[in-house]
Design an enzyme around this catalytic site. Structure first.
Site, PDB file in Angstrom:
ATOM      1  N   GLY A 118       1.891   1.807  10.809  1.00 21.62           N
ATOM      2  CA  GLY A 118       3.219   3.005  10.823  1.00 21.62           C
ATOM      3  C   GLY A 118       3.857   3.255  12.302  1.00 21.62           C
ATOM      4  O   GLY A 118       4.395   4.246  11.835  1.00 21.62           O
TER       5      GLY A 118
ATOM      6  N   GLU B 275      -6.918   4.365   7.872  1.00 17.59           N
ATOM      7  CA  GLU B 275      -6.590   5.910   7.579  1.00 17.59           C
ATOM      8  C   GLU B 275      -8.125   6.292   6.936  1.00 17.59           C
ATOM      9  O   GLU B 275      -8.376   7.496   7.207  1.00 17.59           O
ATOM     10  CB  GLU B 275      -5.492   6.236   6.715  1.00 17.59           C
ATOM     11  CG  GLU B 275      -4.445   6.073   7.540  1.00 17.59           C
ATOM     12  CD  GLU B 275      -3.033   5.236   6.797  1.00 17.59           C
ATOM     13  OE1 GLU B 275      -3.042   5.371   5.380  1.00 17.59           O
ATOM     14  OE2 GLU B 275      -2.225   4.516   7.502  1.00 17.59           O
TER      15      GLU B 275
ATOM     16  N   GLU C 215      -5.496  -5.359  10.526  1.00 13.67           N
ATOM     17  CA  GLU C 215      -4.485  -4.705  10.805  1.00 13.67           C
ATOM     18  C   GLU C 215      -5.022  -3.528  11.919  1.00 13.67           C
ATOM     19  O   GLU C 215      -5.676  -3.099  11.804  1.00 13.67           O
ATOM     20  CB  GLU C 215      -4.476  -3.500   9.428  1.00 13.67           C
ATOM     21  CG  GLU C 215      -3.924  -4.140   8.143  1.00 13.67           C
ATOM     22  CD  GLU C 215      -3.475  -2.933   7.243  1.00 13.67           C
ATOM     23  OE1 GLU C 215      -2.426  -3.235   6.939  1.00 13.67           O
ATOM     24  OE2 GLU C 215      -4.382  -2.024   6.969  1.00 13.67           O
TER      25      GLU C 215
ATOM     26  N   HIS D  45      -9.677   0.787   5.040  1.00 13.41           N
ATOM     27  CA  HIS D  45      -8.263   0.987   5.891  1.00 13.41           C
ATOM     28  C   HIS D  45      -8.482   1.948   6.765  1.00 13.41           C
ATOM     29  O   HIS D  45      -9.315   2.675   6.724  1.00 13.41           O
ATOM     30  CB  HIS D  45      -7.288   1.696   4.541  1.00 13.41           C
ATOM     31  CG  HIS D  45      -5.808   1.775   4.926  1.00 13.41           C
ATOM     32  ND1 HIS D  45      -5.440   2.555   5.921  1.00 13.41           N
ATOM     33  CD2 HIS D  45      -4.933   0.827   5.165  1.00 13.41           C
ATOM     34  CE1 HIS D  45      -4.272   2.269   6.223  1.00 13.41           C
ATOM     35  NE2 HIS D  45      -3.883   1.013   5.545  1.00 13.41           N
TER      36      HIS D  45
ATOM     37  N   SER E 215       3.243  -2.570  10.279  1.00 14.24           N
ATOM     38  CA  SER E 215       4.577  -2.644  10.388  1.00 14.24           C
ATOM     39  C   SER E 215       5.192  -4.097  10.217  1.00 14.24           C
ATOM     40  O   SER E 215       6.401  -4.416  10.775  1.00 14.24           O
ATOM     41  CB  SER E 215       5.063  -2.268  12.115  1.00 14.24           C
ATOM     42  OG  SER E 215       4.433  -1.019  12.294  1.00 14.24           O
TER      43      SER E 215
ATOM     44  N   ASN F 252       0.793  -1.282  -0.118  1.00  8.98           N
ATOM     45  CA  ASN F 252       0.107   0.086  -0.131  1.00  8.98           C
ATOM     46  C   ASN F 252       1.058   0.971   0.114  1.00  8.98           C
ATOM     47  O   ASN F 252       1.461   1.693   0.942  1.00  8.98           O
ATOM     48  CB  ASN F 252      -0.982  -0.173   1.283  1.00  8.98           C
ATOM     49  CG  ASN F 252      -1.647   1.326   1.234  1.00  8.98           C
ATOM     50  OD1 ASN F 252      -1.765   1.944   0.334  1.00  8.98           O
ATOM     51  ND2 ASN F 252      -2.508   1.231   2.368  1.00  8.98           N
TER      52      ASN F 252
ATOM     53  N   LYS G 198       0.024   4.437  -0.228  1.00  7.03           N
ATOM     54  CA  LYS G 198      -0.509   5.457   0.166  1.00  7.03           C
ATOM     55  C   LYS G 198      -0.376   6.604  -0.718  1.00  7.03           C
ATOM     56  O   LYS G 198      -0.252   6.666  -1.826  1.00  7.03           O
ATOM     57  CB  LYS G 198      -0.283   5.622   1.665  1.00  7.03           C
ATOM     58  CG  LYS G 198      -0.190   4.579   2.286  1.00  7.03           C
ATOM     59  CD  LYS G 198      -0.061   4.539   3.843  1.00  7.03           C
ATOM     60  CE  LYS G 198      -0.204   3.182   4.583  1.00  7.03           C
ATOM     61  NZ  LYS G 198      -0.251   3.142   6.098  1.00  7.03           N
TER      62      LYS G 198
ATOM     63  N   GLY H 284       4.987   1.121   4.895  1.00  2.51           N
ATOM     64  CA  GLY H 284       6.219   1.861   4.960  1.00  2.51           C
ATOM     65  C   GLY H 284       7.140   0.961   4.113  1.00  2.51           C
ATOM     66  O   GLY H 284       8.136   1.384   3.260  1.00  2.51           O
TER      67      GLY H 284
HETATM   68  P1  PGA Z   1       2.546  -0.042   7.787  1.00  2.00           P
HETATM   69  O1  PGA Z   1       1.393   0.056   7.067  1.00  2.00           O
HETATM   70  O2  PGA Z   1       3.185  -1.205   7.024  1.00  2.00           O
HETATM   71  O3  PGA Z   1       3.540   1.221   7.278  1.00  2.00           O
HETATM   72  O4  PGA Z   1       2.436  -0.273   9.040  1.00  2.00           O
HETATM   73  C1  PGA Z   1       0.336  -0.880   7.046  1.00  2.00           C
HETATM   74  C2  PGA Z   1      -1.019  -0.538   6.287  1.00  2.00           C
HETATM   75  O5  PGA Z   1      -1.281   0.670   6.610  1.00  2.00           O
HETATM   76  O6  PGA Z   1      -1.725  -1.055   5.430  1.00  2.00           O
END
Ligand code: PGA
Length: 250
Positions: free
Chosen positions: A175, A98, A169, A96, A214, A8, A10, A236
Site C-alpha cells: 500500500g 494487516e 509481501e 496477511h 504495490s 485482495n 480488503k 490497491g
Molecule cells: P497493495 O496490497 O497491492 O495495495 O500493496 C497488497 C496486499 O495487501 O496484499
C-alpha cells in the site's frame, strides 16, 4: 504450474460494487490464458455475490480474507471455513500483514488457522514478509523462515502442492507504492522455495510463491517473469476491473 493472480479487496466494496467489479473484470479479461488462474478475496459480505457472478467464468475462483478455527459455535463475529465454502469460496487467506500487525495475530495462531483451513477443505494462501526495521537489521531471512515454518507447522506433509501457496509481501511495500526491487524479490522467493523444499521435499518446488506489495499494471509483467514468482497478490490495483485485468494478463 499456473500463475495465481490474486486480488485482495480488503474492507472495500458493497455487494453491488463488488459484483459489478467482478463482472467488469471477467469481461475485460475474456478467455483466460491456460497458464493463469484468477482469485478474488472480496469482503465477507460480498463473497456470495462475487462467487455467483464468477461461477461460470473459467479459471476464476474466490476466497475468504479470514476465518475462525472452528466449524461453528458461540464465537460472536467469526466466520468458519464451512461458511466460506457455502458462499462459493475455494480459498482462505492467512497471515496477511494487516492481521499480523494491525489486528495482533501471532505466528502460532496463524499456523493453527492455516492448518485448520486446509483440514476444512480450503486452499490457503499464507502471507509472510518483514517490516522495514527487520529488513534494515538484516533479518529478512530470519523473519520469513519463522513465519513459513510456524505457519505450516501443523499442515500435513502429504497435502497436494496446490492446496497451499505462500505470498511473500514485504510489509514496507504494501500500500505504499514502494515495490521491492527485482533482486530483493528473487532473493526472497528463492529463500521461500528453499524452506518449502526443506519442509515438503520435491513437492516444495510445486508450491506457488506469490509476490505482493504495490503490484501495478506497470510493474506486473516484470515481476511475474522473475524466478520463483508464481503469481501475485494485489491490493490497491485490484480494486478496479480495468487495472486488475491488465495485471491478470501481464
Ligand atoms: P497493495 O496490497 O497491492 O495495495 O500493496 C497488497 C496486499 O495487501 O496484499
Amino acid at each position: 504450474m499456473k500463475k495465481l493472480m490474486a486480488a485482495n479487496w480488503k474492507m472495500y466494496k458493497t455487494w453491488d460494487e463488488a459484483k459489478a467489479t467482478a463482472r467488469e473484470l471477467a469481461d475485460l479479461v475474456g478467455a483466460l490464458p491456460d497458464d493463469r488462474e484468477v482469485l478474488i478475496f472480496p469482503p465477507f459480505t460480498a463473497l456470495k455475490g462475487v462467487s455467483d457472478e464468477l461461477a461460470s467464468v473459467k479459471g476464476f475462483s474466490t476466497g475468504g480474507q479470514d476465518y475462525y478455527i472452528q466449524e461453528e459455535g458461540a464465537f460472536t463475529g467469526e466466520i468458519s471455513p464451512k461458511m466460506l465454502k457455502d458462499c462459493g469460496a475455494a480459498f482462505g487467506l492467512t497471515g496477511h500483514s494487516e492481521r499480523r500487525h494491525v489486528l495482533g495475530e501471532t505466528d502460532e495462531y496463524i499456523g493453527k488457522k492455516t492448518a485448520y483451513g486446509i483440514a476444512s477443505g480450503l486452499k490457503v494462501v499464507l502471507c509472510v514478509g518483514e517490516l522495514i526495521e527487520e529488513r534494515k537489521a538484516g533479518k529478512v531471512e530470519e523473519v520469513v523462515e519463522r513465519q513459513i515454518r510456524e505457519g505450516l507447522k501443523d499442515v500435513p506433509r502429504e497435502i497436494e502442492a496446490e492446496q497451499i501457496a505462500i505470498a511473500y509481501e514485504p510489509v514496507w511495500a504494501i500500500g505504499t507504492g514502494e515495490v521491492a526491487g527485482p533482486e530483493e524479490i528473487v532473493e526472497a522467493h528463492a529463500f521461500c522455495r528453499k524452506i518449502l523444499v526443506d519442509l515438503f521435499g520435491e513437492k516444495g518446488n510445486e508450491i506457488r510463491v506469490l509476490y505482493g506489495g504495490s503490484v501495478k499494471p506497470e510493474n506486473c509483467s516484470q515481476i511475474i517473469s522473475l524466478d520463483n514468482v508464481d503469481g501475485v497478490l494485489v491490493g490497491g490495483a485490484s480494486l478496479k476491473g480495468e487495472s486488475f485485468s491488465k495485471i491478470v494478463l501481464a
